[in-house]
Design an enzyme around this catalytic site. Structure first.
Site, PDB file in Angstrom:
ATOM      1  N   SER A 291       0.846  -1.564  -0.160  1.00  0.00           N
ATOM      2  CA  SER A 291      -0.329  -0.264  -0.024  1.00  0.00           C
ATOM      3  C   SER A 291       0.944   1.433   0.428  1.00  0.00           C
ATOM      4  O   SER A 291       1.841   1.158  -0.888  1.00  0.00           O
ATOM      5  CB  SER A 291      -0.568   0.093   0.892  1.00  0.00           C
ATOM      6  OG  SER A 291      -1.673   0.911   1.130  1.00  0.00           O
TER       7      SER A 291
ATOM      8  N   HIS B 127      -6.280  -6.321  -1.829  1.00  0.00           N
ATOM      9  CA  HIS B 127      -5.156  -5.362  -1.442  1.00  0.00           C
ATOM     10  C   HIS B 127      -4.344  -5.806  -1.054  1.00  0.00           C
ATOM     11  O   HIS B 127      -4.504  -6.894   0.593  1.00  0.00           O
ATOM     12  CB  HIS B 127      -5.770  -4.178  -0.148  1.00  0.00           C
ATOM     13  CG  HIS B 127      -5.087  -3.316  -0.581  1.00  0.00           C
ATOM     14  ND1 HIS B 127      -4.663  -2.163  -1.494  1.00  0.00           N
ATOM     15  CD2 HIS B 127      -4.858  -2.313   1.203  1.00  0.00           C
ATOM     16  CE1 HIS B 127      -4.241  -2.140  -0.874  1.00  0.00           C
ATOM     17  NE2 HIS B 127      -4.104  -1.359   0.157  1.00  0.00           N
TER      18      HIS B 127
ATOM     19  N   ASP C 246      -8.299  -5.577  -6.876  1.00  0.00           N
ATOM     20  CA  ASP C 246      -8.028  -4.578  -5.437  1.00  0.00           C
ATOM     21  C   ASP C 246      -8.150  -3.103  -6.356  1.00  0.00           C
ATOM     22  O   ASP C 246      -7.730  -2.740  -7.284  1.00  0.00           O
ATOM     23  CB  ASP C 246      -6.397  -4.785  -5.293  1.00  0.00           C
ATOM     24  CG  ASP C 246      -5.950  -3.864  -3.889  1.00  0.00           C
ATOM     25  OD1 ASP C 246      -6.635  -2.510  -3.476  1.00  0.00           O
ATOM     26  OD2 ASP C 246      -5.032  -3.565  -3.977  1.00  0.00           O
TER      27      ASP C 246
END
Ligand code: NAG
Ligand code: NAG
Ligand code: NAG
Ligand code: NAG
Ligand code: NAG
Length: 511
Positions: free
Chosen positions: A185, A473, A445
């Site tokens: 991320s 994710h 995602d």
């Protein structure tokens, strides 16, 4: 139609107050906890079987300059890190650096995960560095608005450089110790940028689900949410997305038709929906439940896409189509609240603003005020719904999402486009000139939209992108589990091959 002035005002207000929501923040927190528990259990199992030595992990602090770019600022900021020497083949073994992001890190980050499995194989020293202003890496006044000016990805990268220097001295490392960085991320972006900006320090980088391209109006997030809800391989269907669409149209109609009291009762709101901005909060909260389900799917969210779609498409003969979708959404919210152990759905806009204005430092979990600041100052990422591809309500506008930037931090809305353009110029957006950076994404995602999804054309970056079918994710970052799909196993193998190759080439270069 006879619209009274109050009604007009009401309609105007209705579309102007909201921001990406509290439910999403709770979901993020929840997933963070689930990941921690899963990893902890894995570590405990390994410890029981004698394969892991938790006592070997060291937790320490270093003190970084508060401002790496202005020596006039003499204050410092504490920064927490963890070291696991268990697998390290000293003195020349590699160094695997796990980069922290918008939440507290823990010893688990050097004990479990795909990078830890690879460290074991390659005899690597394992490090994890917490991000400044998150977790315990923050001063007591750190959440004051003027202090937040020292929170940026550039300062974070400078922290990583200083940390590299510190560890190199302490462990007497040389150019023979090959450093590889890992992150998922936002920290995935940091991992890519660290390698991109400091290639003499970091030999290779894995960037998982990394939104390297800053974007003010991230409308494509919800486009992917719609597509993922239709994706049959993960339990979605066209019927599912249609039903979501109908349900939101019905909620919107109820609110605009003056039935907010019923809507509030129907969706278990904690307070009555008196204020227009609270009604927008309701819509945001409902959307967040679905967005969060797609983003995390099997990665620790309270519901999966398959579960959501089963609920949203369960036909009952007795009801009209539209009414039915509305009722199914109620059921979904009920299940969400039960799993999250929440008594009701929070929709008070005022409370939400107060929470984000609170400057009392809490050292656990996700740092929401800080992260909101970073979206205003560097990245945008506002998940809007004004585009026709969005399956929710047009009430979720860019304007409504960015209202809090001036309110909370004095960052003007008009300054946002140039801030975001700067971030992309500075780091290269989704066309970075980086070699030996591996961008890994899951195709359901929504964040993959802002990452690097294609292999490059030059010899060095011909194999830089891995796109995994059917994963959410950061799925690749966990240790392997028996229920992992074949595509995920294959992706981890590819990552392993790249890391092994980098280490081999580095060893040749250092002979
Ligand atoms: C508002 O509620 C009443 C009574 O439940 C219902 O008849 C009406 O259709 C509702 N209006 C909207 C716009 O949902
Ligand atoms: C589907 O609806 C029926 C009847 O309304 C109900 O009994 C059943 O539990 C529902 N199933 C799911 C998965 O929601
Ligand atoms: C701010 O947060 C702290 C810690 O969570 C809490 O104890 C305090 O009550 C909050 N203050 C306000 C004004 O909400
Ligand atoms: C990039 O190239 C590698 C090696 O040919 C391949 O396995 C991978 O699937 C490619 N990535 C993408 C996103 O096409
Ligand atoms: C996970 O990978 C390790 C080797 O890296 C292997 O020994 C183990 O069997 C795998 N576990 C599962 C559940 O696939």
């Amino acid at each position: 139609m006879n619209l009274s002035p109050t009604r007009c005002l009401y309609l105007l207000l209705l579309v102007s107050f909201a921001y990406s929501g509290r439910v999403m923040r709770k979901l993020k927190e929840h997933v963070h906890r689930v990941h921690y528990q899963r990893a902890k259990q894995h570590v405990l199992m390994r410890a029981v079987s004698g394969n892991s030595h938790m006592n070997d992990v060291k937790e320490e602090l270093i003190h970084q300059p508060l401002d790496h770019f202005d020596s006039q600022v003499t204050e410092t900021i504490p920064q927490r890190f963890f070291v696991n020497e268990e697998h390290w083949e000293a003195p020349n073994g590699p160094v695997f650096l796990f980069i922290g992001g918008e939440a507290a890190i823990s010893m688990i980050n050097v004990l479990a995960g795909h990078h830890v499995d690879m460290a074991e194989e390659h005899g690597a020293l394992l490090l994890a560095l917490e991000h400044r202003f998150y977790g315990e890496s923050i001063n007591p006044d750190g959440l004051d608005t003027e202090q937040l000016s020292y929170l940026s990805s550039q300062q974070a990268l400078a922290d990583l450089v200083a940390f590299h220097h510190y560890i190199s001295q302490r462990y007497d490392l040389s150019h023979k110790n090959t450093w590889i960085s890992f992150g998922g991320s936002y920290p995935g972006s940091l991992s890519a940028w660290l390698r991109g900006q400091f290639p003499h320090l970091i030999y290779g980088a894995v960037a998982s689900s990394a939104p390297v391209k800053a974007k003010l109006d991230f409308s494509t997030y919800n486009k992917v949410v719609g597509e993922s809800l239709m994706e049959e391989s993960v339990g979605g269907s066209e019927k599912c997305v249609d039903s979501v669409w109908e349900a939101f149209a019905a909620v919107e109609a109820a609110l605009l038709g003056g039935n907010e009291t019923e809507a509030g009762k129907d969706f278990f709101t904690c307070e009555p929906l008196d204020e227009p901005e609270d009604q927008t909060e309701l819509i945001q909260g409902l959307a967040d439940i679905i967005m969060g389900t797609v983003q995390y799917n099997l990665e620790g969210g309270p519901l999966t896409i398959a579960e959501l779609c089963t609920i949203m498409t369960n036909k009952s003969e007795a009801l009209e189509e539209e009414e039915e979708a509305y009722d199914r959404l109620i059921k979904l919210v009920k299940i969400y609240l039960t799993v999250m152990e929440e008594p009701c759905l929070e929709t008070s806009h005022q409370k939400s603003v107060l929470e984000l204005s609170n400057t009392t430092v809490t050292q656990a979990g996700v740092g929401e005020r800080q992260w909101f600041y970073q979206t205003c100052s560097e990245f945008g990422y506002y998940q809007t719904c004004e585009d026709a591809s969005c399956p929710f309500s047009r009430m979720l506008t860019l304007q409504s999402q960015t209202d809090l930037c001036p309110l909370l931090f004095g960052v003007s809305q008009s300054s946002l486009p140039s801030r975001i353009a700067f971030t992309n110029k500075y780091y290269g957006g989704d066309h970075p000139q980086t070699h030996r950076v591996l961008y890994v994404n899951g195709d359901i995602d929504p964040w993959h939209e802002l990452s690097v999804l294609h292999n490059g054309t030059s010899r060095e970056d011909r194999e830089r992108a891995i796109v995994i079918d059917g994963t959410a994710h950061c799925a690749d970052m966990s240790h392997n589990q028996s229920e992992d799909p074949a595509t995920l196993r294959e992706a981890r193998r590819e990552i392993e091959n790249h890391v092994a190759k980098w280490l081999k080439v580095a060893a040749w270069e250092h002979l």
